[in-house]
Write a protein that holds these residues in place. Structure first.
Motif, PDB file in Angstrom:
ATOM      1  N   ALA A 128      16.705  10.792  -1.030  1.00  0.00           N
ATOM      2  CA  ALA A 128      16.174   9.478  -1.424  1.00  0.00           C
ATOM      3  C   ALA A 128      14.665   9.413  -1.250  1.00  0.00           C
ATOM      4  O   ALA A 128      13.959   8.812  -2.062  1.00  0.00           O
ATOM      5  N   SER A 129      14.156  10.050  -0.194  1.00  0.00           N
ATOM      6  CA  SER A 129      12.718   9.983   0.067  1.00  0.00           C
ATOM      7  C   SER A 129      11.906  10.690  -1.007  1.00  0.00           C
ATOM      8  O   SER A 129      10.723  10.379  -1.212  1.00  0.00           O
ATOM      9  N   TYR A 130      12.529  11.651  -1.707  1.00  0.00           N
ATOM     10  CA  TYR A 130      11.852  12.331  -2.818  1.00  0.00           C
ATOM     11  C   TYR A 130      12.290  11.779  -4.181  1.00  0.00           C
ATOM     12  O   TYR A 130      12.015  12.376  -5.209  1.00  0.00           O
ATOM     13  N   ARG A 148       0.806  -1.220   0.000  1.00  0.00           N
ATOM     14  CA  ARG A 148       0.000   0.000   0.000  1.00  0.00           C
ATOM     15  C   ARG A 148       0.847   1.282   0.000  1.00  0.00           C
ATOM     16  O   ARG A 148       0.327   2.355  -0.305  1.00  0.00           O
ATOM     17  N   TYR A 149       2.116   1.167   0.367  1.00  0.00           N
ATOM     18  CA  TYR A 149       2.943   2.353   0.456  1.00  0.00           C
ATOM     19  C   TYR A 149       3.180   2.979  -0.922  1.00  0.00           C
ATOM     20  O   TYR A 149       3.175   2.288  -1.948  1.00  0.00           O
ATOM     21  N   ALA A 150       3.396   4.288  -0.908  1.00  0.00           N
ATOM     22  CA  ALA A 150       3.829   4.963  -2.128  1.00  0.00           C
ATOM     23  C   ALA A 150       5.212   4.454  -2.512  1.00  0.00           C
ATOM     24  O   ALA A 150       5.992   3.994  -1.665  1.00  0.00           O
ATOM     25  N   VAL A 151       5.532   4.555  -3.811  1.00  0.00           N
ATOM     26  CA  VAL A 151       6.828   4.084  -4.297  1.00  0.00           C
ATOM     27  C   VAL A 151       7.976   4.779  -3.568  1.00  0.00           C
ATOM     28  O   VAL A 151       8.993   4.163  -3.243  1.00  0.00           O
ATOM     29  N   ARG A 152       7.813   6.083  -3.252  1.00  0.00           N
ATOM     30  CA  ARG A 152       8.905   6.816  -2.618  1.00  0.00           C
ATOM     31  C   ARG A 152       9.228   6.289  -1.218  1.00  0.00           C
ATOM     32  O   ARG A 152      10.320   6.536  -0.704  1.00  0.00           O
ATOM     33  N   ALA A 153       8.304   5.556  -0.590  1.00  0.00           N
ATOM     34  CA  ALA A 153       8.561   5.030   0.751  1.00  0.00           C
ATOM     35  C   ALA A 153       9.671   3.982   0.737  1.00  0.00           C
ATOM     36  O   ALA A 153      10.300   3.726   1.774  1.00  0.00           O
ATOM     37  N   ALA A 154       9.940   3.392  -0.432  1.00  0.00           N
ATOM     38  CA  ALA A 154      11.016   2.404  -0.516  1.00  0.00           C
ATOM     39  C   ALA A 154      12.369   3.022  -0.226  1.00  0.00           C
ATOM     40  O   ALA A 154      13.304   2.343   0.201  1.00  0.00           O
ATOM     41  N   GLY A 155      12.495   4.329  -0.452  1.00  0.00           N
ATOM     42  CA  GLY A 155      13.759   5.014  -0.184  1.00  0.00           C
ATOM     43  C   GLY A 155      13.945   5.412   1.263  1.00  0.00           C
ATOM     44  O   GLY A 155      14.993   5.938   1.630  1.00  0.00           O
ATOM     45  N   MET A 156      12.947   5.163   2.105  1.00  0.00           N
ATOM     46  CA  MET A 156      13.033   5.543   3.513  1.00  0.00           C
ATOM     47  C   MET A 156      13.602   4.374   4.315  1.00  0.00           C
ATOM     48  O   MET A 156      12.888   3.443   4.688  1.00  0.00           O
TER      49      MET A 156
END
Length: 438
Positions: free
Chosen positions: A152-154, A23-31
């Motif tokens: 990374a988060s952006y 369910r997470y946004a793709v950008r959450a993978a960088g967190m």
């Protein structure tokens, strides 16, 4: 059964502990946790000498006077102190901030200052308003781990520019900008910590500062100057900021190192149009920064001898810097090199060939000393032979003991390398950790 490396299996593995993975946004993978945060649980143990975190030594503040000042502030102005404020920050505090920046040659208007929750929030706001996924940010190699996490988060593409003892290399900056232009990729900004850099401790030379400004102007690239350590120069006057010579530079400052990190008060000085966007971004993120913290800093700057306190901090950190450099010179095995900072909090140590600071870290913890592996300061996975050592918090005798323990670990790794080869020393071969290593 052979293990699978497919994306589907990776997601399934993570979903066992996190049912919301899909369910997470793709950008959450960088967190992901930083190298520093991952160390915190271990280095809090009193038997470990931590040369890892960059926590300022706030006990050097006159805590009784500061406590009385805050008590009087709440008693006399509680209705203002405990109320909402504006997204841009308290006006009188912004005027004081301009006085602080003037010590580094920066002359800005309070109207173009935005108060933030530490300089870290300033980084987040700047990245939010400038970066779309895939946009390029240039950053020093190595670079501040907190900035790399934000980028990374952006979903920014960080391209590193080499440094040496004189700071960012202008020729390498120009080469990268020319290459990226040929590739049709637009660089949104250059991120730099030019003075007492985190993590390397080096300072951009005066000649190079002029070159960096000229190169970025030619390529129409913004500069984000992060300057939390600038007033902590151990000898001589503060170094002139990049922003002092170019009004297009976006300047980040913080009171975390010169007053107290727990107050979480920083700021951005930006060109007027960018300032307006930053205020809108701040409103959507936090509504307004803490009025209590802002007015506490404002009162401190108005009533306390803050310039003298900065001098006290400089003397304290100079003593600890000297303790670390002396210990490194006396204890480190041949083949190790390190920077010699003129201010700030950090020394950057380079290991001999064949050693890996990240692989070595658990063995160092077992010997009751901690550092930050260099890999945390590179977006591209580099930095294996490097580590950041912080001298700001431990007492000088603890610094010397920590360096002694670290030198013993490195010496052991070198003997292992010479006996079994490079793979053993880097943890990629058959070497089995000793007792107590996790």
């Amino acid at each position: 059964m052979q293990a699978s490396n497919t994306t589907e299996d990776h997601v399934e593995q993570h979903s066992r502990t996190d049912p919301y993975t899909d369910r997470y946004a793709v950008r959450a993978a960088g967190m992901v946790p930083s190298e520093i945060r991952a160390l915190f649980a271990m280095v809090a143990r009193p038997e470990i000498v931590s040369l890892a975190g960059g926590a300022p030594y706030v006990s050097a503040l006159p805590l009784d006077a500061v406590g009385g000042m805050i008590g009087d502030l709440v008693a006399g102005k509680g209705a203002e102190v405990l109320q909402y404020g504006s997204a841009q920050g308290d006006e009188l505090l912004r005027e004081h901030i301009c006085e602080v920046m003037a010590l580094e040659g920066v002359h800005g208007s309070a109207d173009d200052v935005v108060v933030t929750v530490g300089a870290q929030q300033a980084l987040d706001l700047i990245t939010k308003i400038f970066i779309d996924p895939g946009d390029v940010i240039l950053a020093e190699a190595p670079s501040y781990v907190g900035a790399l996490g934000t980028f990374a988060s952006y979903q920014a593409d960080v391209v590193h520019v080499p440094m040496d003892d004189g700071g960012l290399e202008p020729a390498a900056l120009r080469e990268n900008l020319d290459r990226l232009r040929r590739e049709g990729r637009r660089v949104k900004f250059l991120y730099t910590v030019p003075t007492f850099q985190n993590p390397a401790g080096v300072t951009l030379t005066t000649a190079r500062r002029a070159q960096i400004l000229e190169i970025c102007a030619e390529h129409d690239v913004l500069i984000v100057e992060d300057n939390p350590y600038g007033l902590l120069r151990y000898d001589g006057e503060p170094v002139r900021a990049l922003r002092a010579d170019d009004d297009r530079v976006i300047y980040l400052g913080s009171f975390s190192k010169t007053i107290a990190s727990g107050l979480r008060v920083g700021w951005v000085l930006a060109p007027h149009a960018i300032r307006a966007k930053l205020v809108l971004a701040a409103e959507s993120a936090i509504l307004c920064p803490s009025n209590f913290s802002q007015l506490a800093v404002r009162e401190y700057l108005a009533t306390q001898p803050w310039r003298e306190q900065i001098k006290d901090f400089r003397e304290l950190y100079r003593e600890r810097r000297d303790a670390m450099l002396d210990a490194l010179a006396q204890q480190m095995p041949d083949g190790c090199t390190w920077t010699r900072p003129e201010g700030g909090f950090f020394v950057w140590l380079t290991l001999p060939e064949g050693l890996d600071s990240k692989a070595m870290s658990p063995r160092a913890i077992a010997e009751r000393v901690a550092y930050v592996p260099g890999t945390g300061f590179y977006a591209d996975g580099g930095g294996q032979r490097h580590m950041r050592l912080s001298y700001c918090f431990p007492e000088p005798d603890r610094i010397r003991e920590g360096v002694r323990r670290l030198a013993g670990v490195i010496d052991q790794e070198l003997r292992m390398r010479d006996t079994f080869g490079e793979t053993a020393a880097t943890g990629t071969g058959v070497h089995t950790p000793g007792p107590g290593i996790v």
